[in-house]
Write a protein that holds these residues in place. Sequence first.
Motif, PDB file in Angstrom:
ATOM      1  N   ALA A 124      68.939  70.505  23.786  1.00 61.53           N
ATOM      2  CA  ALA A 124      69.429  71.884  23.791  1.00 61.53           C
ATOM      3  C   ALA A 124      69.027  72.573  25.089  1.00 61.53           C
ATOM      4  O   ALA A 124      69.853  73.212  25.747  1.00 61.53           O
ATOM      5  CB  ALA A 124      68.897  72.639  22.574  1.00 61.53           C
ATOM      6  N   SER A 125      67.794  72.424  25.492  1.00 60.77           N
ATOM      7  CA  SER A 125      67.323  73.032  26.739  1.00 60.77           C
ATOM      8  C   SER A 125      68.043  72.449  27.943  1.00 60.77           C
ATOM      9  O   SER A 125      68.415  73.178  28.866  1.00 60.77           O
ATOM     10  CB  SER A 125      65.820  72.812  26.906  1.00 60.77           C
ATOM     11  N   MET A 126      68.236  71.139  27.933  1.00 59.72           N
ATOM     12  CA  MET A 126      68.895  70.479  29.053  1.00 59.72           C
ATOM     13  C   MET A 126      70.317  71.003  29.236  1.00 59.72           C
ATOM     14  O   MET A 126      70.712  71.351  30.350  1.00 59.72           O
ATOM     15  CB  MET A 126      68.917  68.959  28.805  1.00 59.72           C
ATOM     16  N   PHE A 127      71.080  71.100  28.150  1.00 57.34           N
ATOM     17  CA  PHE A 127      72.454  71.568  28.261  1.00 57.34           C
ATOM     18  C   PHE A 127      72.509  73.046  28.631  1.00 57.34           C
ATOM     19  O   PHE A 127      73.366  73.469  29.411  1.00 57.34           O
ATOM     20  CB  PHE A 127      73.245  71.275  26.986  1.00 57.34           C
ATOM     21  N   GLU A 128      71.600  73.837  28.103  1.00 55.51           N
ATOM     22  CA  GLU A 128      71.557  75.258  28.476  1.00 55.51           C
ATOM     23  C   GLU A 128      71.243  75.413  29.968  1.00 55.51           C
ATOM     24  O   GLU A 128      71.856  76.242  30.654  1.00 55.51           O
ATOM     25  CB  GLU A 128      70.519  75.993  27.627  1.00 55.51           C
ATOM     26  N   ASP A 129      70.317  74.616  30.462  1.00 60.88           N
ATOM     27  CA  ASP A 129      69.978  74.671  31.880  1.00 60.88           C
ATOM     28  C   ASP A 129      71.144  74.194  32.745  1.00 60.88           C
ATOM     29  O   ASP A 129      71.392  74.738  33.821  1.00 60.88           O
ATOM     30  CB  ASP A 129      68.732  73.842  32.176  1.00 60.88           C
ATOM     31  N   LEU A 130      71.862  73.195  32.270  1.00 60.70           N
ATOM     32  CA  LEU A 130      73.042  72.712  32.990  1.00 60.70           C
ATOM     33  C   LEU A 130      74.091  73.817  33.095  1.00 60.70           C
ATOM     34  O   LEU A 130      74.641  74.055  34.170  1.00 60.70           O
ATOM     35  CB  LEU A 130      73.627  71.487  32.273  1.00 60.70           C
ATOM     36  N   ALA A 131      74.340  74.502  31.995  1.00 61.93           N
ATOM     37  CA  ALA A 131      75.298  75.613  32.008  1.00 61.93           C
ATOM     38  C   ALA A 131      74.839  76.695  32.981  1.00 61.93           C
ATOM     39  O   ALA A 131      75.639  77.211  33.780  1.00 61.93           O
ATOM     40  CB  ALA A 131      75.471  76.189  30.602  1.00 61.93           C
ATOM     41  N   GLU A 132      73.568  77.025  32.943  1.00 65.21           N
ATOM     42  CA  GLU A 132      73.051  78.066  33.834  1.00 65.21           C
ATOM     43  C   GLU A 132      73.197  77.665  35.300  1.00 65.21           C
ATOM     44  O   GLU A 132      73.604  78.475  36.143  1.00 65.21           O
ATOM     45  CB  GLU A 132      71.585  78.355  33.527  1.00 65.21           C
ATOM     46  N   LEU A 133      72.898  76.430  35.622  1.00 64.93           N
ATOM     47  CA  LEU A 133      73.034  75.943  36.986  1.00 64.93           C
ATOM     48  C   LEU A 133      74.466  76.106  37.494  1.00 64.93           C
ATOM     49  O   LEU A 133      74.697  76.630  38.585  1.00 64.93           O
ATOM     50  CB  LEU A 133      72.615  74.465  37.057  1.00 64.93           C
ATOM     51  N   PHE A 134      75.436  75.701  36.668  1.00 64.86           N
ATOM     52  CA  PHE A 134      76.827  75.785  37.092  1.00 64.86           C
ATOM     53  C   PHE A 134      77.371  77.213  37.031  1.00 64.86           C
ATOM     54  O   PHE A 134      78.249  77.567  37.815  1.00 64.86           O
ATOM     55  CB  PHE A 134      77.692  74.798  36.305  1.00 64.86           C
ATOM     56  N   GLU A 135      76.855  78.035  36.145  1.00 63.09           N
ATOM     57  CA  GLU A 135      77.238  79.456  36.134  1.00 63.09           C
ATOM     58  C   GLU A 135      76.816  80.114  37.445  1.00 63.09           C
ATOM     59  O   GLU A 135      77.599  80.842  38.071  1.00 63.09           O
ATOM     60  CB  GLU A 135      76.583  80.184  34.958  1.00 63.09           C
ATOM     61  N   GLN A 136      75.585  79.871  37.851  1.00 58.34           N
ATOM     62  CA  GLN A 136      75.080  80.457  39.089  1.00 58.34           C
ATOM     63  C   GLN A 136      75.850  79.929  40.292  1.00 58.34           C
ATOM     64  O   GLN A 136      76.176  80.692  41.217  1.00 58.34           O
ATOM     65  CB  GLN A 136      73.586  80.179  39.239  1.00 58.34           C
ATOM     66  N   ALA A 137      76.141  78.638  40.276  1.00 63.80           N
ATOM     67  CA  ALA A 137      76.895  78.043  41.380  1.00 63.80           C
ATOM     68  C   ALA A 137      78.300  78.636  41.466  1.00 63.80           C
ATOM     69  O   ALA A 137      78.775  78.971  42.556  1.00 63.80           O
ATOM     70  CB  ALA A 137      76.966  76.527  41.212  1.00 63.80           C
ATOM     71  N   ALA A 138      78.955  78.778  40.328  1.00 66.80           N
ATOM     72  CA  ALA A 138      80.310  79.346  40.311  1.00 66.80           C
ATOM     73  C   ALA A 138      80.280  80.792  40.792  1.00 66.80           C
ATOM     74  O   ALA A 138      81.136  81.211  41.584  1.00 66.80           O
ATOM     75  CB  ALA A 138      80.910  79.249  38.917  1.00 66.80           C
ATOM     76  N   ALA A 139      79.300  81.556  40.336  1.00 66.83           N
ATOM     77  CA  ALA A 139      79.192  82.956  40.742  1.00 66.83           C
ATOM     78  C   ALA A 139      78.956  83.080  42.243  1.00 66.83           C
ATOM     79  O   ALA A 139      79.449  84.016  42.879  1.00 66.83           O
ATOM     80  CB  ALA A 139      78.062  83.642  39.975  1.00 66.83           C
ATOM     81  N   GLY A 140      78.233  82.123  42.809  1.00 67.62           N
ATOM     82  CA  GLY A 140      77.945  82.160  44.237  1.00 67.62           C
ATOM     83  C   GLY A 140      78.966  81.421  45.089  1.00 67.62           C
ATOM     84  O   GLY A 140      78.811  81.339  46.303  1.00 67.62           O
TER      85      GLY A 140
END
Length: 132
Positions: A57-73
Amino acid sequence: MSDVEKSGFLSKVIGPKKRWRAYKARVKELPENHRTAVEAIERYLMHFVPTDEDSNASMFEDLAELFEQAAAGGTPIREIVGEDPLEFVNAFAGNYSEGGYVPARARKQLTDDIERAERAAGNETGREDKTV
């Protein structure tokens, strides 16, 4: 496999349903190319990286956060995963797992999916993404 056994297996693989659904909703909101990359990484992780349900659960949440930040930037996918997506995923998963056996077919599928996500990014912007 009975429904109870399936339920226990799924909770070990994806963690609590509520967290999984929240993660999937976050991924769905990503731009198509980032979503494609996350889904490829997710598929790889679910099949070949053994972890416990809390780690998953933590791994997938962190993966989503990483790509959310990348997309936003506006960060290109290759800038996230580097030249070798397998190296990235194995290093990423290493924070949550001791690792696991990965067949060549799965490695090729991940690499192909990341390349497809990159091509989609080039098509969306009308230019090729040359970031290495």
